[in-house]
Design a protein around this motif. Structure first.
Motif, PDB file in Angstrom:
ATOM      1  N   GLN A 141      -0.288  -6.782  -3.357  1.00 44.59           N
ATOM      2  CA  GLN A 141      -1.437  -4.975  -2.929  1.00 44.59           C
ATOM      3  C   GLN A 141      -1.122  -3.932  -2.957  1.00 44.59           C
ATOM      4  OE1 GLN A 141      -4.896  -4.715  -4.312  1.00 44.59           O
ATOM      5  NE2 GLN A 141      -5.395  -5.900  -2.069  1.00 44.59           N
ATOM      6  N   ALA A 142      -0.340  -3.621  -3.043  1.00 45.00           N
ATOM      7  CA  ALA A 142       0.675  -2.128  -3.308  1.00 45.00           C
ATOM      8  C   ALA A 142       0.923  -2.044  -4.753  1.00 45.00           C
ATOM      9  CB  ALA A 142       1.871  -1.522  -2.371  1.00 45.00           C
ATOM     10  N   LEU A 143       1.684  -3.275  -4.805  1.00 49.04           N
ATOM     11  CA  LEU A 143       1.907  -2.494  -6.620  1.00 49.04           C
ATOM     12  C   LEU A 143       0.545  -2.522  -7.401  1.00 49.04           C
ATOM     13  CD1 LEU A 143       4.966  -5.189  -6.457  1.00 49.04           C
ATOM     14  CD2 LEU A 143       4.809  -3.132  -7.319  1.00 49.04           C
ATOM     15  N   MET A 144      -0.244  -3.555  -7.514  1.00 48.06           N
ATOM     16  CA  MET A 144      -1.664  -3.219  -7.850  1.00 48.06           C
ATOM     17  C   MET A 144      -2.365  -1.797  -8.174  1.00 48.06           C
ATOM     18  SD  MET A 144      -2.448  -6.375  -9.734  1.00 48.06           S
ATOM     19  CE  MET A 144      -0.165  -6.427  -9.463  1.00 48.06           C
ATOM     20  N   GLU A 145      -1.794  -1.379  -6.777  1.00 46.49           N
ATOM     21  CA  GLU A 145      -2.613  -0.009  -6.566  1.00 46.49           C
ATOM     22  C   GLU A 145      -1.873   0.819  -7.169  1.00 46.49           C
ATOM     23  OE1 GLU A 145      -2.684   0.533  -2.135  1.00 46.49           O
ATOM     24  OE2 GLU A 145      -4.438  -0.849  -1.806  1.00 46.49           O
ATOM     25  N   THR A 146      -0.681   0.825  -7.534  1.00 43.13           N
ATOM     26  CA  THR A 146      -0.027   1.854  -7.709  1.00 43.13           C
ATOM     27  C   THR A 146       0.037   2.061  -9.939  1.00 43.13           C
ATOM     28  OG1 THR A 146       1.754  -0.034  -8.449  1.00 43.13           O
ATOM     29  CG2 THR A 146       1.824   2.019  -6.375  1.00 43.13           C
ATOM     30  N   ALA A 147      -1.327   0.507  -9.623  1.00 38.41           N
ATOM     31  CA  ALA A 147      -1.584   0.546 -11.620  1.00 38.41           C
ATOM     32  C   ALA A 147      -2.938   0.883 -11.409  1.00 38.41           C
ATOM     33  CB  ALA A 147      -0.813  -0.467 -12.167  1.00 38.41           C
ATOM     34  N   GLY A 148      -3.730   1.397 -10.468  1.00 37.63           N
ATOM     35  CA  GLY A 148      -4.950   1.144 -10.446  1.00 37.63           C
ATOM     36  C   GLY A 148      -5.825   0.263 -10.474  1.00 37.63           C
ATOM     37  N   ALA A 149      -5.123  -1.115 -10.153  1.00 35.21           N
ATOM     38  CA  ALA A 149      -5.851  -1.778  -9.886  1.00 35.21           C
ATOM     39  C   ALA A 149      -5.981  -2.934  -9.334  1.00 35.21           C
ATOM     40  CB  ALA A 149      -5.160  -3.559 -10.881  1.00 35.21           C
ATOM     41  N   ARG A 150      -6.967  -3.631  -8.733  1.00 38.79           N
ATOM     42  CA  ARG A 150      -6.663  -4.474  -7.002  1.00 38.79           C
ATOM     43  C   ARG A 150      -6.960  -5.992  -7.003  1.00 38.79           C
ATOM     44  NH1 ARG A 150     -11.508  -6.456  -4.872  1.00 38.79           N
ATOM     45  NH2 ARG A 150     -12.519  -5.909  -6.777  1.00 38.79           N
ATOM     46  N   LEU A 151      -6.399  -6.487  -6.141  1.00 35.72           N
ATOM     47  CA  LEU A 151      -6.210  -7.907  -5.915  1.00 35.72           C
ATOM     48  C   LEU A 151      -7.655  -8.148  -4.996  1.00 35.72           C
ATOM     49  CD1 LEU A 151      -4.649 -10.160  -6.367  1.00 35.72           C
ATOM     50  CD2 LEU A 151      -3.444  -9.218  -3.912  1.00 35.72           C
ATOM     51  N   ASP A 152      -8.221  -9.210  -5.647  1.00 34.65           N
ATOM     52  CA  ASP A 152      -9.420  -9.792  -4.574  1.00 34.65           C
ATOM     53  C   ASP A 152      -8.519  -9.988  -3.818  1.00 34.65           C
ATOM     54  OD1 ASP A 152     -11.757  -9.260  -6.716  1.00 34.65           O
ATOM     55  OD2 ASP A 152     -10.207  -9.223  -7.574  1.00 34.65           O
ATOM     56  N   GLN A 153      -9.822 -10.080  -2.799  1.00 31.00           N
ATOM     57  CA  GLN A 153      -9.272 -10.683  -1.662  1.00 31.00           C
ATOM     58  C   GLN A 153      -9.325 -12.305  -1.051  1.00 31.00           C
ATOM     59  OE1 GLN A 153      -7.937  -8.343   1.247  1.00 31.00           O
ATOM     60  NE2 GLN A 153      -7.843 -10.015   2.015  1.00 31.00           N
ATOM     61  N   PRO A 154     -10.754 -12.793  -1.665  1.00 36.85           N
ATOM     62  CA  PRO A 154      -9.838 -14.639  -1.964  1.00 36.85           C
ATOM     63  C   PRO A 154      -9.125 -14.139  -2.508  1.00 36.85           C
ATOM     64  CG  PRO A 154     -12.848 -13.346  -2.762  1.00 36.85           C
ATOM     65  CD  PRO A 154     -11.503 -12.020  -2.524  1.00 36.85           C
ATOM     66  N   ALA A 155      -8.319 -14.019  -3.262  1.00 40.58           N
ATOM     67  CA  ALA A 155      -7.253 -14.658  -3.839  1.00 40.58           C
ATOM     68  C   ALA A 155      -6.067 -14.163  -2.915  1.00 40.58           C
ATOM     69  CB  ALA A 155      -6.685 -13.819  -5.145  1.00 40.58           C
ATOM     70  N   ALA A 156      -5.985 -12.683  -2.105  1.00 39.34           N
ATOM     71  CA  ALA A 156      -4.391 -12.454  -1.172  1.00 39.34           C
ATOM     72  C   ALA A 156      -4.950 -13.430  -0.283  1.00 39.34           C
ATOM     73  CB  ALA A 156      -4.930 -11.178  -0.675  1.00 39.34           C
ATOM     74  N   ASP A 157      -6.190 -13.885   0.509  1.00 39.15           N
ATOM     75  CA  ASP A 157      -5.908 -14.135   1.767  1.00 39.15           C
ATOM     76  C   ASP A 157      -6.045 -16.026   1.157  1.00 39.15           C
ATOM     77  OD1 ASP A 157      -7.501 -12.646   2.716  1.00 39.15           O
ATOM     78  OD2 ASP A 157      -9.052 -13.708   2.441  1.00 39.15           O
ATOM     79  N   GLN A 158      -5.199 -16.630  -0.499  1.00 40.77           N
ATOM     80  CA  GLN A 158      -4.704 -18.026   0.023  1.00 40.77           C
ATOM     81  C   GLN A 158      -3.569 -18.213  -0.838  1.00 40.77           C
ATOM     82  OE1 GLN A 158      -6.187 -20.218   0.268  1.00 40.77           O
ATOM     83  NE2 GLN A 158      -7.676 -19.904   1.337  1.00 40.77           N
ATOM     84  N   PHE A 159      -2.782 -16.598  -0.636  1.00 41.17           N
ATOM     85  CA  PHE A 159      -1.176 -16.652  -0.797  1.00 41.17           C
ATOM     86  C   PHE A 159      -0.519 -18.051  -0.066  1.00 41.17           C
ATOM     87  CE2 PHE A 159       0.238 -12.400  -3.030  1.00 41.17           C
ATOM     88  CZ  PHE A 159      -0.500 -12.531  -3.971  1.00 41.17           C
ATOM     89  N   GLY A 160       0.412 -18.909  -0.825  1.00 38.73           N
ATOM     90  CA  GLY A 160       0.116 -20.121   0.256  1.00 38.73           C
ATOM     91  C   GLY A 160      -0.314 -21.291  -0.143  1.00 38.73           C
ATOM     92  N   GLY A 161      -1.866 -20.813  -0.465  1.00 39.16           N
ATOM     93  CA  GLY A 161      -2.434 -22.361  -0.285  1.00 39.16           C
ATOM     94  C   GLY A 161      -3.147 -22.150  -1.494  1.00 39.16           C
ATOM     95  N   GLU A 162      -4.700 -21.994  -1.645  1.00 42.54           N
ATOM     96  CA  GLU A 162      -5.327 -22.419  -2.777  1.00 42.54           C
ATOM     97  C   GLU A 162      -5.151 -21.578  -3.989  1.00 42.54           C
ATOM     98  OE1 GLU A 162      -8.934 -23.361  -2.263  1.00 42.54           O
ATOM     99  OE2 GLU A 162      -9.218 -24.562  -0.705  1.00 42.54           O
ATOM    100  N   LEU A 163      -3.881 -20.437  -4.252  1.00 40.05           N
ATOM    101  CA  LEU A 163      -4.134 -19.811  -5.283  1.00 40.05           C
ATOM    102  C   LEU A 163      -3.556 -20.748  -6.459  1.00 40.05           C
ATOM    103  CD1 LEU A 163      -3.723 -16.814  -6.227  1.00 40.05           C
ATOM    104  CD2 LEU A 163      -1.321 -16.586  -5.557  1.00 40.05           C
ATOM    105  N   ALA A 164      -4.332 -20.444  -7.064  1.00 38.80           N
ATOM    106  CA  ALA A 164      -3.373 -21.662  -9.274  1.00 38.80           C
ATOM    107  C   ALA A 164      -3.514 -22.511  -8.455  1.00 38.80           C
ATOM    108  CB  ALA A 164      -2.473 -20.723  -9.238  1.00 38.80           C
ATOM    109  N   VAL A 165      -4.288 -22.814  -7.507  1.00 39.35           N
ATOM    110  CA  VAL A 165      -4.247 -24.828  -7.378  1.00 39.35           C
ATOM    111  C   VAL A 165      -4.814 -25.152  -8.795  1.00 39.35           C
ATOM    112  CG1 VAL A 165      -6.422 -24.995  -6.135  1.00 39.35           C
ATOM    113  CG2 VAL A 165      -4.518 -26.864  -5.803  1.00 39.35           C
ATOM    114  N   ALA A 166      -6.187 -24.697  -9.090  1.00 40.33           N
ATOM    115  CA  ALA A 166      -6.844 -25.515 -10.846  1.00 40.33           C
ATOM    116  C   ALA A 166      -5.479 -25.517 -11.339  1.00 40.33           C
ATOM    117  CB  ALA A 166      -8.148 -24.971 -10.247  1.00 40.33           C
ATOM    118  N   LEU A 167      -5.124 -24.252 -11.671  1.00 38.51           N
ATOM    119  CA  LEU A 167      -4.799 -23.566 -13.243  1.00 38.51           C
ATOM    120  C   LEU A 167      -3.228 -24.730 -13.005  1.00 38.51           C
ATOM    121  CD1 LEU A 167      -6.412 -21.140 -13.235  1.00 38.51           C
ATOM    122  CD2 LEU A 167      -4.586 -19.717 -14.150  1.00 38.51           C
ATOM    123  N   CYS A 168      -2.690 -24.974 -11.645  1.00 36.51           N
ATOM    124  CA  CYS A 168      -1.531 -25.385 -11.929  1.00 36.51           C
ATOM    125  C   CYS A 168      -1.602 -27.218 -11.755  1.00 36.51           C
ATOM    126  CB  CYS A 168      -0.410 -25.438 -10.508  1.00 36.51           C
ATOM    127  SG  CYS A 168       0.393 -24.249 -10.488  1.00 36.51           S
TER     128      CYS A 168
END
Length: 237
Positions: free
Chosen positions: A46-73
């Motif tokens: 999230q800190a890195l995204m902010e330096t680029a003027g972007a934002r990490l959506d909270q639903p994705a942030a909450d799933q690091f180590g969980g459902e993140l990218a599960v369908a893509l994988c």
């Protein structure tokens, strides 16, 4: 859906990516690696995204180590597998709840184990919401994340710039989406930032400032407008 442009040829295709490879990562500059974000790394990303003027959506942030990218994988083994993994996310949940499984967050980890870069890509949820409101049938709604994704943010910490981390992050992001069969990967950057040249040199086509992205080649009856002071960059398959 129709596709636009020619497939890129003239070079040996990269080895197919497995879900294990995405999780464990690839070798990066200086003995580091590029890999899927893990639990506990959301604050750093999230800190890195902010330096680029972007934002990490909270639903994705909450799933690091969980459902993140599960369908893509799951989809890396073939589009039928991707559809099977995607269907319950989009049918049984809200679009907001579906974000983590359809999103990709790759991080750059240096040899000391510090997170020094991140690339965040996500399904085009505003487009899907708009399509839903316009009454597009479910099968056409399902086809949207199969066809396009947004590179929402790419950032490298100041101390690690110049080593090639951004190029490596972008390369692996593109490789994953190309294996998934995506027809379009797009993003936006500030006008006159020079980032349009960075993306152009890495296979994207910058659009003119404030130019709208036409989605007619994907049989979608609308387009994508850049934000104020922004310009879009696109990569068609």
């Amino acid at each position: 859906m129709a596709k636009r442009g020619k497939t890129r040829g003239g070079s040996t295709p990269p080895q197919p990516v497995s879900s294990k490879r995405v999780i464990e990562g690839w070798q990066g500059p200086g003995g580091g690696r590029i890999r899927l974000a893990q639990a506990g790394e959301d604050a750093a990303v999230q800190a890195l995204m902010e330096t680029a003027g972007a934002r990490l959506d909270q639903p994705a942030a909450d799933q690091f180590g969980g459902e993140l990218a599960v369908a893509l994988c799951a989809g890396l083994t073939g589009q039928e597998a991707w559809i099977r993994a995607m269907t319950p996310l989009l049918v049984q949940r809200t679009y907001l709840d579906a974000i983590p499984g359809l999103s990709l967050v790759l991080v750059a980890e240096d040899k000391e184990g510090d997170i020094v870069g991140a690339a965040y890509s996500m399904p085009p949820m505003p487009i899907m919401n708009g399509a839903h409101q316009q009454g597009l049938p479910p099968e056409q709604l399902m086809s949207i994340p199969l066809a396009l994704a947004k590179l929402a943010g790419l950032s490298v910490a100041e101390k690690a710039r110049g080593a090639g981390w951004a190029t490596h992050l972008l390369k692996r992001t593109v490789q994953i989406y190309e294996q998934l069969g995506l027809l379009l990967l797009y993003g936006q950057c500030p006008v006159d930032s020079g980032l349009d040249r960075f993306y152009q040199q890495r296979g994207f086509t910058p659009l003119a400032p404030q130019e709208k992205l036409d989605l007619a080649p994907l049989s979608l009856p609308f387009g994508i407008d850049p934000g104020p002071g922004e310009q879009l960059f696109v990569r068609w398959k």
